[in-house]
Write a protein that holds these residues in place. Structure first.
Motif, short mmCIF file in Angstrom:
data_model
loop_
_atom_site.label_atom_id
_atom_site.label_comp_id
_atom_site.label_asym_id
_atom_site.label_seq_id
_atom_site.Cartn_x
_atom_site.Cartn_y
_atom_site.Cartn_z
N UNK B 1 -24.22 -10.27 -25.01
CA UNK B 1 -23.93 -9.19 -25.96
C UNK B 1 -24.08 -9.66 -27.41
N UNK B 2 -23.62 -10.92 -27.66
CA UNK B 2 -23.71 -11.43 -29.03
C UNK B 2 -25.17 -11.56 -29.46
N UNK B 3 -26.00 -12.10 -28.53
CA UNK B 3 -27.42 -12.22 -28.86
C UNK B 3 -28.05 -10.86 -29.12
N UNK B 4 -27.63 -9.92 -28.30
CA UNK B 4 -28.13 -8.56 -28.47
C UNK B 4 -27.79 -8.02 -29.87
N UNK B 5 -26.54 -8.20 -30.25
CA UNK B 5 -26.10 -7.69 -31.55
C UNK B 5 -26.84 -8.38 -32.69
N UNK B 7 -29.77 -9.80 -32.58
CA UNK B 7 -31.16 -9.37 -32.58
C UNK B 7 -31.30 -7.96 -33.17
N UNK B 8 -30.40 -7.07 -32.77
CA UNK B 8 -30.47 -5.70 -33.27
C UNK B 8 -30.16 -5.63 -34.77
N UNK B 9 -29.24 -6.48 -35.22
CA UNK B 9 -28.89 -6.47 -36.66
C UNK B 9 -30.08 -6.95 -37.49
N UNK B 10 -30.75 -8.00 -37.02
CA UNK B 10 -31.92 -8.49 -37.75
C UNK B 10 -33.02 -7.42 -37.74
N UNK B 11 -33.18 -6.79 -36.61
CA UNK B 11 -34.18 -5.71 -36.51
C UNK B 11 -33.84 -4.57 -37.47
N UNK B 12 -32.55 -4.25 -37.53
CA UNK B 12 -32.11 -3.17 -38.42
C UNK B 12 -32.40 -3.52 -39.87
N UNK B 13 -32.15 -4.77 -40.25
CA UNK B 13 -32.41 -5.20 -41.63
C UNK B 13 -33.89 -5.05 -41.96
N UNK B 14 -34.74 -5.40 -40.99
CA UNK B 14 -36.19 -5.27 -41.21
C UNK B 14 -36.58 -3.79 -41.36
N UNK B 15 -36.00 -2.97 -40.52
CA UNK B 15 -36.28 -1.52 -40.60
C UNK B 15 -35.88 -0.99 -41.98
N UNK B 16 -34.68 -1.38 -42.42
CA UNK B 16 -34.19 -0.90 -43.72
C UNK B 16 -35.08 -1.40 -44.85
N UNK B 312 -26.16 1.78 -28.33
CA UNK B 312 -26.76 0.88 -27.34
C UNK B 312 -25.69 -0.01 -26.71
N UNK B 313 -24.79 -0.48 -27.57
CA UNK B 313 -23.73 -1.36 -27.06
C UNK B 313 -22.77 -0.60 -26.15
N UNK B 314 -22.63 0.69 -26.45
CA UNK B 314 -21.68 1.50 -25.66
C UNK B 314 -22.22 1.83 -24.27
N UNK B 315 -23.53 1.81 -24.12
CA UNK B 315 -24.10 2.16 -22.83
C UNK B 315 -23.45 1.37 -21.69
N UNK B 316 -23.32 0.10 -21.94
CA UNK B 316 -22.81 -0.77 -20.89
C UNK B 316 -21.37 -0.42 -20.52
N UNK B 320 -21.93 1.58 -15.87
CA UNK B 320 -22.08 0.20 -15.36
C UNK B 320 -23.50 -0.09 -14.87
N UNK B 321 -24.32 0.93 -14.65
CA UNK B 321 -25.69 0.67 -14.20
C UNK B 321 -26.54 0.07 -15.31
N UNK B 322 -26.10 0.35 -16.53
CA UNK B 322 -26.88 -0.13 -17.66
C UNK B 322 -26.48 -1.57 -17.98
N UNK B 323 -27.44 -2.41 -18.15
CA UNK B 323 -27.17 -3.79 -18.55
C UNK B 323 -27.98 -4.09 -19.80
N UNK B 324 -27.28 -4.60 -20.76
CA UNK B 324 -27.99 -4.94 -21.99
C UNK B 324 -28.77 -6.21 -21.75
N UNK B 325 -30.05 -6.15 -21.94
CA UNK B 325 -30.87 -7.34 -21.69
C UNK B 325 -31.41 -7.87 -23.00
#
Lengths: 584, 325
Positions: B1-5, B7-16, B312-316, B320-325
């Motif tokens: 989850x931490x890696x996911x966050x 990665x998503x934060x860095x991606x968000x910064x790039x998008x912004x 995205x984080x809430x999906x999990x 329970x079928x959803x797994x953050x990869x």
């Protein structure tokens, strides 16, 4: 008060303002501050020069008025500036009536307006052929913190207007004191530690202005809020714009830009020294951001705090105009009076050089149809002159007797005499629904007279930039103007002095006549104000013989206010005047 | 989850960053001249040049953009005005740093967004579930009829009508507006009630229809049928199994909508004079206040991007079928 203000008015109209109402009347004097009719004869509204006795406070009481309560002011937008050095357009000036005092100001008593000494004991003493003006300050005049207002503070307040970052304000004194249009090159302002030698302060209660040319109307110029006192110790520079250190009856308690502002009483203000301000309410609560129609609906319903609500310059919207004009109880709490703003149509004198063609444009112009596009009689009164009735010396005349619907036959004849019976002209306008409708009316009427009209819509944001281009390729376009004080000195020179033609100058009709320029210099040099007023009126007529513009309407201020307010009327600025307002 | 966050934060910064660059070029390449708007009636070319310099708009657009970016980290000076880091620009219309104004306006938008979102979720999801449970019954038809009407009305129409009736005519409610809940809780709730309801009514309809169809689909899933076959109680199946599966697409939509609300509900805020980000955006456009326009766009984008990450984080958690990869 500039053409951009007119633009704002036009924008407000575009947002759904006034519509034609057959039930249009001038409202009663008590409710509307002596509101004239919209169809009656044009009345001159001269401002008299008050005496030293008139300048002694307090301001004569408004009948039935009492102190206390809170007035809510509803405005679609926040005031763009409160820093007096940057205050120029009418809404800002109106707000600063509550926060600032000046050497002179306008006293309104029973429908008569006089210029009187405000901080000064009188309207000033001229010498050296009106090149030197001396003012003596009253005693007991104080800021919000109780400290004394001094002549040095007035000097500093004027000096601040030279600072280039404090843009947007008038430039009369800056130009007159330095003799230069580029006045900042002569004196950059006080922030670098420099003092302006043209203003002398021999003692804390005396200030002397040394002008480079005579100006008999100098006492009017120093009534502008731009020339208010500012103590150097409280000059917060850019931040002053949100929270000016008050010399007036109220001070800023809180101000959230674009949201709200609360003014409360200034402990330093002393009514006994002030001949022009009453300050009846305890508090002014400004709410910004409402749509004009919502403001009207709030004022009509008058629930809760809206019973003591008003607006400074929100025009009555077309959606409710007929309801208001046909309901006596609403009409009784509606102001409806002349404002100083005139709207006219520039003819590009650089491109249309044939006088007969310009005359034909004026003769064919459908003034009535275009006024209907903007709401009909409530929008303003037809005019044939450059100067408006609020200008001292104003003379009503009609050189051409063109019917308000236009006269295509007479225009056609003039075009034939011009040698060009079918000239092509480009009409440019700001792109909104009202001006779009007007463009159809104008092109139809002028085409009927023989013109080939090409219409050119311009984005509203860019409109004044485009018509301000001295090489613009338009022939006809709207513009507007309001005098800065009731003297033609603030109308004819800025609009018709050909030597001032420059990018974005007010002379957007690009009119340049050496004889007129010489007349402007001659009249400006006169020291007798009455004679000056007569000569300006004569020059008005002389200029119109050349038809540089098509005069259209002198505007009106029509606004509702809450039933629990009294003393509401339109003031000298042309907005709803706050200084006589009281909570019943 | 931490890696996911991360990665998503860095991606968000790039998008912004990309959005800010595109927005900056779009806005600041416009022909309108904010310096001219502030120059005043007796403007001279010299004064205009000085104002342009003070505003920082006399440099080429790429240089201006660099100044904008660097200002976020080190602050900026505009003539005599200081804009401390993080500086998102300075509004010469409001005479305030853009960030200060945005922070000042955000509580009103947050109030509107959270209040309306609560109503939307409660009534939208609730109506949708009831309709799905009573499929084809009068309750289903009534709920879907309401949804159809709600989806058809426009905020600027519905808002004006309810305000006219309940505020101007009946005087049952105070004038809509924002009061800080810290100053007056009742004033806050009273002033926000109509904006909440208006924004909710329009969106409840969509959520009810969406939830209904998602629930019906979920009720047909094999794991739900298996649960039924195992003899589990209907409400247990409904809430514990079908509902959780049906909520994933609803949460996705909610994330997008919440991001939109937090970025400023332009029409609702304008209709009810709510001094939030949406109204600020409208005012900025009207005033040609380019730095503030830029700020409102950035905050809207940030709201969208952050809500996307949260969803995205809430999906999990939801499914329970959803797994953050």
């Amino acid at each position: 008060m500039n053409r951009r203000t007119i633009h704002l008015i036009a924008a407000a109209v575009a947002a759904g303002a006034l519509v034609t109402t057959s039930a249009c009347h001038g409202s009663d004097g008590a409710g509307a501050g002596g509101a004239p009719t919209t169809t009656g004869p044009v009345v001159k509204q001269a401002v008299a020069m008050g005496t030293a006795a008139d300048s002694i406070g307090p301001d004569p009481a408004v009948a039935g008025a009492k102190s206390g309560g809170t007035v809510t002011v509803l405005e679609p937008t926040d005031f763009s500036h409160l820093d007096p050095a940057r205050v120029y357009v009418a809404p800002n000036q109106t707000a600063d009536l509550l926060l600032t005092r000046q050497l002179t100001s306008y006293q309104y008593v029973n429908g008569v307006t006089k210029l009187v000494g405000d901080l000064a004991t009188d309207t000033g003493t001229p010498s050296d052929g009106d090149r030197t003006w001396t003012f003596t300050l009253k005693t007991g005049i104080k800021y919000q913190d109780g400290s004394e207002i001094t002549a040095q503070d007035i000097k500093y307040g004027v000096e601040r207007t030279f600072e280039s970052t404090l843009s947007g304000g008038p430039t009369y004194l800056q130009t007159w004191l330095t003799g230069k249009a580029d006045y900042s090159a002569a004196y950059p302002g006080p922030w670098g530690g420099q003092s302006l030698p043209a203003i002398q302060v021999p003692n804390p209660r005396t200030i002397v202005f040394h002008l480079t040319s005579p100006h008999a109307d100098f006492p009017f110029a120093v009534a502008m809020q731009a020339y208010s006192p500012v103590p150097a110790a409280h000059d917060t520079k850019a931040a002053f714009d949100l929270d000016p250190f008050s010399s007036g009856p109220y001070m800023v308690q809180s101000h959230q830009p674009g949201k709200s502002m609360v003014l409360v009483r200034s402990p330093g203000w002393n009514a006994a020294t002030d001949p022009v301000r009453h300050a009846y309410p305890n508090e002014w609560d400004f709410q910004f951001g409402g749509q004009p129609l919502d403001i009207d609906q709030q004022l009509i319903a008058a629930n809760g705090s809206d019973a003591t609500a008003m607006t400074f310059d929100t025009q009555l919207t077309g959606d409710v105009a007929e309801q208001v004009m046909s309901t006596p109880s609403l009409l009784a709490r509606t102001v409806n009076a002349n404002s100083p703003f005139s709207t006219y149509f520039d003819i590009n004198n650089k491109r249309i050089t044939n006088l007969k063609v310009r005359q034909a444009m004026l003769m064919a112009f459908p003034r009535q149809q275009v006024r209907e596009d903007f709401g009909g009689p409530l929008f303003g009164d037809y005019t044939n002159t450059i100067l408006s009735p609020v200008t001292n010396g104003y003379q009503n005349y009609d050189l051409y007797h063109a019917p308000v619907t236009g006269d295509p036959v007479a225009a056609k004849k003039l075009l034939e005499e011009s040698g060009d019976p079918h000239p092509t002209i480009v009409y440019a306008y700001g792109d909104n629904t009202q001006w779009q409708a007007a463009a159809v009316d104008i092109s139809t009427a002028l085409d009927k007279a023989g013109f080939n009209v090409v219409t050119r819509a311009i984005n509203l944001q860019d409109y004044y930039d485009e018509i301000g281009d001295v090489n613009n390729d338009f022939d006809l376009y709207y513009a507007g103007w309001g005098p800065d004080w009731p003297s033609a000195d603030t109308v004819i020179p800025p609009l018709f002095d050909g030597r001032l033609i420059a990018p974005d100058s007010s002379n957007s009709m690009l009119f340049d006549d050496p004889a007129v320029n010489a007349d402007i210099d001659r009249i400006n040099a006169e020291t007798d104000l009455d004679q000056q007023n007569k000569d300006w009126a004569a020059l008005d007529k002389t200029i119109m013989e050349q038809v540089p513009i098509i005069p259209w309407v002198d505007g009106r201020q029509v606004s509702l206010y809450g039933p629990d307010l009294g003393g509401v009327h339109v003031g000298f600025i042309g907005t709803v005047y706050p200084l006589d307002v009281y909570v019943k | 989850m931490l890696r996911f966050l991360i990665r998503r934060t860095l991606g968000a910064a790039l998008i912004l960053l990309v959005i800010s660059a595109v927005t900056y070029v779009l806005f600041f390449a416009l022909p309108s001249d904010p310096a001219l708007l502030t120059c005043g009636k007796q403007c001279t070319p010299q004064l205009l040049a000085t104002i342009r310099h003070n505003m920082g708009i006399d440099a080429p657009v790429p240089v201006q953009y660099w100044h904008f970016l660097s200002g976020i980290f080190v602050g900026r000076h505009y003539g005599t005005v200081d804009c401390a880091a993080p500086c998102l620009g300075y509004s010469f219309v409001n005479e305030q740093p853009v960030l200060q104004t945005l922070l000042n306006r955000f509580p009103a938008t947050l109030s509107l967004a959270l209040g309306a979102a609560t109503l939307v979720l409660t009534f939208g999801v609730g109506l949708g579930m009831i309709a799905a449970l009573r499929r084809g019954k009068p309750l289903d038809k009534a709920a879907m009829g309401f949804a159809l009407v709600g989806a058809s009305v426009q905020i600027y129409f519905f808002g004006i009508v309810v305000r006219y009736i309940f505020v101007d005519q009946l005087d049952w409610l105070p004038q809509p507006g924002y009061t800080s809940p810290g100053a007056s809780l009742t004033g806050w709730a009273g002033g926000m009630l109509l904006p909440w309801v208006t924004l909710a009514v329009v969106n409840v309809a969509t959520y009810a229809r969406f939830t209904r169809s998602s629930m019906l689909e979920s009720l047909e899933d094999e794991y739900v049928r298996a649960a039924r076959a195992k003899g589990l109680r209907p409400w247990g199946i409904y809430i514990k199994h079908a509902w959780r599966g049906a909520m994933t697409p609803v949460i996705t939509m909610f994330g997008i909508d919440l991001g939109l609300f937090l970025g400023g509900a332009l029409i609702t805020e304008t209709t009810f004079n709510i001094p939030g980000i949406g109204q600020l955006a409208v005012q900025s456009v009207a005033n040609a206040d380019l730095p503030m326009m830029m700020g409102t766009v950035l905050i809207a984008c940030t709201a969208m991007v952050v809500s996307g990450i949260v969803v995205d984080a809430c999906y999990a958690l939801i499914d329970p079928r959803v797994r953050v990869s």
